[in-house]
Write an enzyme that holds these catalytic residues in place. Structure first.
Site, PDB file in Angstrom:
ATOM      1  N   ASP A  12     -10.819  38.649  -1.521  1.00 26.62           N
ATOM      2  CA  ASP A  12     -11.739  38.981  -0.315  1.00 26.62           C
ATOM      3  C   ASP A  12     -10.612  39.084   0.891  1.00 26.62           C
ATOM      4  O   ASP A  12      -9.593  38.737   0.789  1.00 26.62           O
ATOM      5  CB  ASP A  12     -12.726  37.830  -0.079  1.00 26.62           C
ATOM      6  CG  ASP A  12     -13.556  37.876   1.201  1.00 26.62           C
ATOM      7  OD1 ASP A  12     -14.096  38.949   1.518  1.00 26.62           O
ATOM      8  OD2 ASP A  12     -13.320  36.788   1.959  1.00 26.62           O
ATOM      9  N   ASP A  14     -11.537  38.807   4.846  1.00 22.16           N
ATOM     10  CA  ASP A  14     -11.768  38.162   5.971  1.00 22.16           C
ATOM     11  C   ASP A  14     -11.915  36.466   5.652  1.00 22.16           C
ATOM     12  O   ASP A  14     -12.775  36.035   4.719  1.00 22.16           O
ATOM     13  CB  ASP A  14     -12.952  38.378   6.925  1.00 22.16           C
ATOM     14  CG  ASP A  14     -12.760  39.735   7.678  1.00 22.16           C
ATOM     15  OD1 ASP A  14     -11.509  40.045   7.696  1.00 22.16           O
ATOM     16  OD2 ASP A  14     -13.602  40.430   7.751  1.00 22.16           O
ATOM     17  N   VAL A  21     -12.490  35.930  12.310  1.00 23.27           N
ATOM     18  CA  VAL A  21     -12.973  35.953  13.549  1.00 23.27           C
ATOM     19  C   VAL A  21     -14.020  36.796  13.930  1.00 23.27           C
ATOM     20  O   VAL A  21     -14.158  36.853  14.860  1.00 23.27           O
ATOM     21  CB  VAL A  21     -11.518  36.643  14.400  1.00 23.27           C
ATOM     22  CG1 VAL A  21     -10.149  35.840  14.167  1.00 23.27           C
ATOM     23  CG2 VAL A  21     -11.314  37.915  13.927  1.00 23.27           C
TER      24      VAL A  21
END
Length: 205
Positions: A12, A14, A21
């Site tokens: 993955d 993020d 974020v």
């Protein structure tokens, strides 16, 4: 035994390789997590494919133009390369089933945990998915893995710790491993396959 050339660790993005974020609407917001480059280098050294699979519906939601996804991924590749690490491919689902306009508004087969991205990668690289591993910070990444017979590792970075501490009682199944971060995840995978450890040597060893 399946040759390592037919194996991949799917990451993955993020919260797994880079800091979570929220939606990354500018390349300056991409920040690699401390363990990311070492983890990808270890996969490279072991001869496995290192592949990112990521949902990026921000364009569908109108948070940024579609080209921003490619710009962020170019920066991701650059930062990893500067640290001696290489991604073999990045597969993206930019769709959302209920928001946005075509081509982004689409009830597709590639939005995780549906397996479309993994199936495409398997076709492109000749992978045996039952010998692959998915690493991510959401339980949906574990679900994605199990849907194709792969192993799923949850990392406690990004959203992972919150999902583990507050939602695990509702999980229909269990991750194959729960890792502190992506380097811990890769180390677990490769040590179980007899490949060199991804972890740095301990002091005094």
């Amino acid at each position: 035994m399946t040759d390592v050339a037919h194996r991949a660790i799917f990451f993955d993005r993020d919260g797994t390789l880079n800091e979570e974020v929220g939606y990354i609407n500018h390349v300056s917001r991409l920040r690699l997590l401390p363990a990311a480059a070492a983890a990808v280098r270890a996969v490279n050294a072991a001869g496995w494919r290192a592949i990112v699979v990521t949902n990026q519906a921000g364009a569908a939601r109108g948070y940024f133009p579609g080209w921003m996804i490619e710009a962020v991924h170019a920066r991701l590749q650059e930062e990893l390369a500067a640290a001696g690490a290489r991604l073999d491919a990045i597969y993206v689902c930019p769709h959302h089933p209920t928001v946005g306009e075509p081509p982004y508004r689409l009830d597709c087969e590639c939005r995780k945990p549906k397996p479309g991205l993994l199936l495409q990668a398997a076709r492109d690289f000749g992978l045996e998915l039952t010998q692959c591993v998915v690493v991510g910070d959401r339980y949906s990444d574990v679900q994605l893995a199990h849907r194709v017979g792969a192993q799923g590792v949850l990392v406690l970075t990004g959203y992972g710790r919150g999902e583990y501490e507050h939602q695990r009682e509702q999980w229909p199944g269990w991750p194959d491993y729960v890792a502190e971060d992506v380097l811990d995840a890769v180390t677990w995978v490769l040590e179980r396959q007899g490949a060199p450890s991804a972890a740095p040597p301990k002091a005094g060893s």
